[in-house]
Scaffold this active site. Structure first.
Site, PDB file in Angstrom:
ATOM      1  N   ILE A  83      28.155  36.947  94.607  1.00  0.00           N
ATOM      2  CA  ILE A  83      27.580  35.792  93.586  1.00  0.00           C
ATOM      3  C   ILE A  83      28.151  36.262  92.177  1.00  0.00           C
ATOM      4  CG2 ILE A  83      25.583  34.809  92.847  1.00  0.00           C
ATOM      5  CD1 ILE A  83      24.439  35.652  95.530  1.00  0.00           C
ATOM      6  N   THR A  89      35.328  30.599  87.870  1.00  0.00           N
ATOM      7  CA  THR A  89      36.191  30.854  86.623  1.00  0.00           C
ATOM      8  C   THR A  89      37.729  31.084  86.993  1.00  0.00           C
ATOM      9  OG1 THR A  89      34.378  31.992  85.587  1.00  0.00           O
ATOM     10  CG2 THR A  89      36.337  32.389  84.578  1.00  0.00           C
ATOM     11  N   GLU A 106      32.547  24.988  95.444  1.00  0.00           N
ATOM     12  CA  GLU A 106      31.622  25.087  96.177  1.00  0.00           C
ATOM     13  C   GLU A 106      30.391  24.109  95.958  1.00  0.00           C
ATOM     14  OE1 GLU A 106      29.266  28.637  95.591  1.00  0.00           O
ATOM     15  OE2 GLU A 106      29.513  29.116  97.866  1.00  0.00           O
ATOM     16  N   TYR A 138      15.820  30.564  97.815  1.00  0.00           N
ATOM     17  CA  TYR A 138      15.549  31.861  96.975  1.00  0.00           C
ATOM     18  C   TYR A 138      13.901  32.043  96.864  1.00  0.00           C
ATOM     19  CZ  TYR A 138      20.462  33.201  95.534  1.00  0.00           C
ATOM     20  OH  TYR A 138      21.752  33.224  95.625  1.00  0.00           O
ATOM     21  N   ARG A 181      34.897  29.697  98.623  1.00  0.00           N
ATOM     22  CA  ARG A 181      34.105  29.980  99.993  1.00  0.00           C
ATOM     23  C   ARG A 181      34.644  29.004 100.933  1.00  0.00           C
ATOM     24  NH1 ARG A 181      29.023  31.673  96.905  1.00  0.00           N
ATOM     25  NH2 ARG A 181      29.449  33.737  96.557  1.00  0.00           N
ATOM     26  N   LEU A 242      25.765  37.583  86.644  1.00  0.00           N
ATOM     27  CA  LEU A 242      24.861  36.560  87.058  1.00  0.00           C
ATOM     28  C   LEU A 242      23.653  36.163  85.948  1.00  0.00           C
ATOM     29  CD1 LEU A 242      23.212  36.552  90.498  1.00  0.00           C
ATOM     30  CD2 LEU A 242      21.696  36.602  88.563  1.00  0.00           C
TER      31      LEU A 242
HETATM   32  N1  LIG Z   1      36.706  37.938  84.580  1.00  0.00           N
HETATM   33  C1  LIG Z   1      35.554  37.747  83.866  1.00  0.00           C
HETATM   34  N2  LIG Z   1      35.589  38.371  82.722  1.00  0.00           N
HETATM   35  C2  LIG Z   1      34.400  37.928  81.955  1.00  0.00           C
HETATM   36  N3  LIG Z   1      33.286  37.149  82.655  1.00  0.00           N
HETATM   37  C3  LIG Z   1      33.632  36.565  83.407  1.00  0.00           C
HETATM   38  C4  LIG Z   1      34.460  36.651  84.513  1.00  0.00           C
HETATM   39  N4  LIG Z   1      34.711  35.954  85.492  1.00  0.00           N
HETATM   40  C5  LIG Z   1      33.409  35.275  85.170  1.00  0.00           C
HETATM   41  N5  LIG Z   1      32.711  35.530  84.256  1.00  0.00           N
HETATM   42  C6  LIG Z   1      31.442  35.153  83.966  1.00  0.00           C
HETATM   43  O1  LIG Z   1      30.657  35.487  84.861  1.00  0.00           O
HETATM   44  C7  LIG Z   1      29.666  34.233  85.070  1.00  0.00           C
HETATM   45  C8  LIG Z   1      29.900  33.964  86.507  1.00  0.00           C
HETATM   46  O2  LIG Z   1      31.197  33.467  86.882  1.00  0.00           O
HETATM   47  P1  LIG Z   1      31.311  32.352  88.055  1.00  0.00           P
HETATM   48  O3  LIG Z   1      30.401  31.249  87.773  1.00  0.00           O
HETATM   49  O4  LIG Z   1      32.881  32.017  87.908  1.00  0.00           O
HETATM   50  O5  LIG Z   1      31.065  32.983  89.196  1.00  0.00           O
HETATM   51  P2  LIG Z   1      31.261  32.535  90.820  1.00  0.00           P
HETATM   52  O6  LIG Z   1      31.679  33.765  91.444  1.00  0.00           O
HETATM   53  O7  LIG Z   1      31.752  31.304  90.876  1.00  0.00           O
HETATM   54  O8  LIG Z   1      29.558  32.322  90.924  1.00  0.00           O
HETATM   55  P3  LIG Z   1      28.799  31.836  92.509  1.00  0.00           P
HETATM   56  O9  LIG Z   1      28.813  33.079  93.559  1.00  0.00           O
HETATM   57  O10 LIG Z   1      27.576  31.529  92.147  1.00  0.00           O
HETATM   58  O11 LIG Z   1      29.512  30.888  92.936  1.00  0.00           O
HETATM   59  C9  LIG Z   1      30.032  33.155  84.338  1.00  0.00           C
HETATM   60  O12 LIG Z   1      29.307  33.244  83.204  1.00  0.00           O
HETATM   61  C10 LIG Z   1      31.541  33.493  83.764  1.00  0.00           C
HETATM   62  O13 LIG Z   1      31.664  33.012  82.512  1.00  0.00           O
HETATM   63  N1  LIG Z   2      21.882  32.183 101.443  1.00  0.00           N
HETATM   64  C1  LIG Z   2      23.160  31.464 101.142  1.00  0.00           C
HETATM   65  N2  LIG Z   2      24.084  31.283 101.927  1.00  0.00           N
HETATM   66  C2  LIG Z   2      25.067  30.781 101.577  1.00  0.00           C
HETATM   67  O1  LIG Z   2      25.874  30.292 102.562  1.00  0.00           O
HETATM   68  C3  LIG Z   2      25.251  30.572 100.336  1.00  0.00           C
HETATM   69  N3  LIG Z   2      26.383  30.244  99.633  1.00  0.00           N
HETATM   70  C4  LIG Z   2      26.239  30.447  98.393  1.00  0.00           C
HETATM   71  N4  LIG Z   2      25.012  30.865  98.069  1.00  0.00           N
HETATM   72  C5  LIG Z   2      24.429  31.031  96.956  1.00  0.00           C
HETATM   73  C6  LIG Z   2      24.827  32.071  96.151  1.00  0.00           C
HETATM   74  C7  LIG Z   2      24.437  31.483  94.615  1.00  0.00           C
HETATM   75  O2  LIG Z   2      23.413  31.850  94.027  1.00  0.00           O
HETATM   76  C8  LIG Z   2      24.995  30.039  94.732  1.00  0.00           C
HETATM   77  C9  LIG Z   2      26.327  29.662  94.332  1.00  0.00           C
HETATM   78  O3  LIG Z   2      27.142  30.216  94.960  1.00  0.00           O
HETATM   79  O4  LIG Z   2      24.749  29.784  96.193  1.00  0.00           O
HETATM   80  C10 LIG Z   2      24.539  31.036  99.310  1.00  0.00           C
HETATM   81  N5  LIG Z   2      23.358  31.655  99.764  1.00  0.00           N
END
Ligand SMILES: Nc1ncnc2c1ncn2[C@@H]1O[C@H](COP(=O)(O)OP(=O)(O)OP(=O)(O)O)[C@@H](O)[C@H]1O
Ligand SMILES: Nc1nc(=O)c2ncn([C@H]3C[C@H](O)[C@@H](CO)O3)c2[nH]1
Length: 316
Positions: A83, A89, A106, A138, A181, A242
């Site tokens: 997460i 990004t 997603e 959550y 994902r 996060l």
């Molecule tokens: N390489 C990076 N360097 C700095 N900040 C980053 C980087 N990648 C992402 N971020 C910052 O971290 C936060 C989370 O990034 P992002 O929303 O892309 O995560 P995600 O993996 O898609 O999350 P989720 O699991 O909830 O889908 C955002 O505020 C983004 O701007």
């Molecule tokens: N319990 C649970 N099962 C899933 O399959 C799943 N996929 C994503 N997530 C949560 C992570 C981020 O908070 C937010 C966006 O990724 O949703 C999940 N949580």
């Protein structure tokens, strides 16, 4: 093989991809064959007699540049990772550099806005209620985790079943559909983790696994992936991101939860100790990238990532 059986007037005795031998002459419409092509296309199969008097069927895939051909050329890859590691990004970066790559986000907003209609009886107009299943999961994981996994998996399945956009089908390069994902992380990361945490009980876990296997097997090639990009960063870094992102539903997420999810990813994609139930998934190539690097404002790092991804896609 179920759909073609309804039409087939012959017996098949030898079959490989795009090549099937049959005993009697015929010409059929072959709908959605798993073994010959990917997707739900109808393809005209032409029957031709071979030297030994047997018949050989060729799918349109090996005859011409048909729609089935174009679809089969599109590689499917998922981005996996903890997460807030930076999947969205990174996905945006990929989307911006190459027209042959299409990113599918997603479906988080779907999980946050589930509409239900309730009717209170005759003459009373039905009321629409919107619930936030992500928040419910959550806030009360014991109560809502199983429900969440059914919905998240169903929405991922829907996403993976969508046909690629025309731009990818017309591409002359290496077209790639990139999913944030997949139905596989749904099971082997999140649902498994919830089960291990005791938020999904043994009955729910058995039921989840049963329908998950059934769906993945039934949809076959349509939900298969050719590769996985694994974005990895220490859980502390994910926690930092996060918190910086500040998604309301994730306020109560603890480092320990991210630690557990990190271990699940490592077990599945690096150590390969997670028990996997799909043969192709066991062999899938994985590109692991160090996502702790702050690449957003560093074009040089971005370039390095893109080169690695491009080479990975070209090799699939
Ligand atoms: N390489 C990076 N360097 C700095 N900040 C980053 C980087 N990648 C992402 N971020 C910052 O971290 C936060 C989370 O990034 P992002 O929303 O892309 O995560 P995600 O993996 O898609 O999350 P989720 O699991 O909830 O889908 C955002 O505020 C983004 O701007
Ligand atoms: N319990 C649970 N099962 C899933 O399959 C799943 N996929 C994503 N997530 C949560 C992570 C981020 O908070 C937010 C966006 O990724 O949703 C999940 N949580």
């Amino acid at each position: 093989m179920s759909a073609p059986c309804r039409y087939a007037l012959f017996s098949i005795y030898n079959q490989r991809a795009g090549f099937t031998q049959v005993r009697r002459f015929t010409c059929i419409q072959w709908k959605s064959s798993d073994s010959l092509m990917r997707g739900g296309h109808t393809a005209v199969l032409k029957a031709m007699a071979n030297k030994r008097g047997n018949l050989t069927l060729f799918s349109s895939r090996c005859l011409s540049g048909s729609a089935a051909d174009a679809k089969a050329r599109v590689r499917r890859v998922s981005i996996e990772g903890n997460i807030a590691v930076g999947k969205s990004t990174f996905a945006r970066l990929l989307q911006s550099v190459c027209a042959d790559w299409e990113v599918v986000a997603e479906p988080v907003s779907k999980w946050q806005n589930i509409e239900s209609e309730t009717s209170k009886g005759q003459g009373v107009p039905p009321q629409t209620t919107v619930s936030n299943l992500l928040q419910m999961m959550y806030q009360d994981p014991q109560r809502w985790s199983y429900t969440f996994q059914t919905y998240s998996c169903m929405s991922r399945l829907r996403t993976q079943l969508q046909p690629p956009p025309a731009r990818l089908l017309q591409s002359k390069g290496t077209p790639v559909q990139v999913y944030e994902r997949s139905v596989y992380s749904d099971r082997y990361i999140f649902a498994l983790n919830m089960f291990e945490l005791g938020c999904i009980n043994t009955t729910e876990w058995a039921v989840y696994q049963d329908w998950h296997s059934l769906l993945v097997e039934q949809f076959g090639h349509q939900v298969e992936l050719e590769g996985i990009i694994y974005l990895s960063a220490p859980p502390e870094k994910c926690m930092e991101r996060l918190q910086r992102r500040g998604r309301a539903e994730e306020e109560g997420v603890k480092l320990d939860y991210l630690d557990k999810l990190h271990s699940q990813h490592e077990r599945w994609l690096v150590e390969k100790t997670t028990e996997i139930h799909f043969e192709k998934l066991k062999q899938i190539p994985v590109l692991k990238l160090d996502a702790s690097v702050e690449f957003k404002s560093d074009p040089e790092v971005q370039e390095q990532f893109i080169t690695k991804v491009k080479n990975f896609f070209d090799g699939l």
